[in-house]
Design a protein around this motif. Structure first.
Motif: not given
Length: 103
Positions: A85-103
């Motif tokens: 959750s912290s990683f995603f908050r920091i990444a979002r603040a830096l303009g990094i977006e992730f799209t989860p993919t499940f295989i």
């Protein structure tokens, strides 16, 4: 084209062999601990590189995320395990977006 000295090549160790010698074989407790630390360091590098590319200070990122500058610094140095959750908050603040993919 340059020729390689086959005798010298034969004496070189692979990365796996070097890791085995220093941290133990894959699957051992010491190797698993090294692997976990290397992942923490890697993600800290990603965040730090992005922060610097945006010309933001650690303090500015901390304020955007609502955390302490020292926490951002520890993450960037790979000194603390970061929650997703912290990683995603920091990444979002830096303009990094992730799209989860499940295989």
């Amino acid at each position: 084209m340059r020729k390689f000295d086959e005798k010298k090549l034969a004496t070189l160790s692979t990365a796996g062999e070097l890791l085995d010698a220093k941290y133990g074989k894959a699957g051992t407790e010491s190797r698993d601990a090294f692997h976990e630390k290397s992942i923490v360091w890697y993600y800290g590098e990603i965040l730090r590189d992005r922060r610097k590319a945006l010309k933001l200070t650690q303090q500015q990122v901390a304020e955007k995320v609502g955390t302490a500058r020292s926490y951002i610094a520890r993450i960037e140095r790979g000194e603390t395990d970061i929650q997703m959750s912290s990683f995603f908050r920091i990444a979002r603040a830096l303009g990094i977006e992730f799209t989860p993919t499940f295989i």
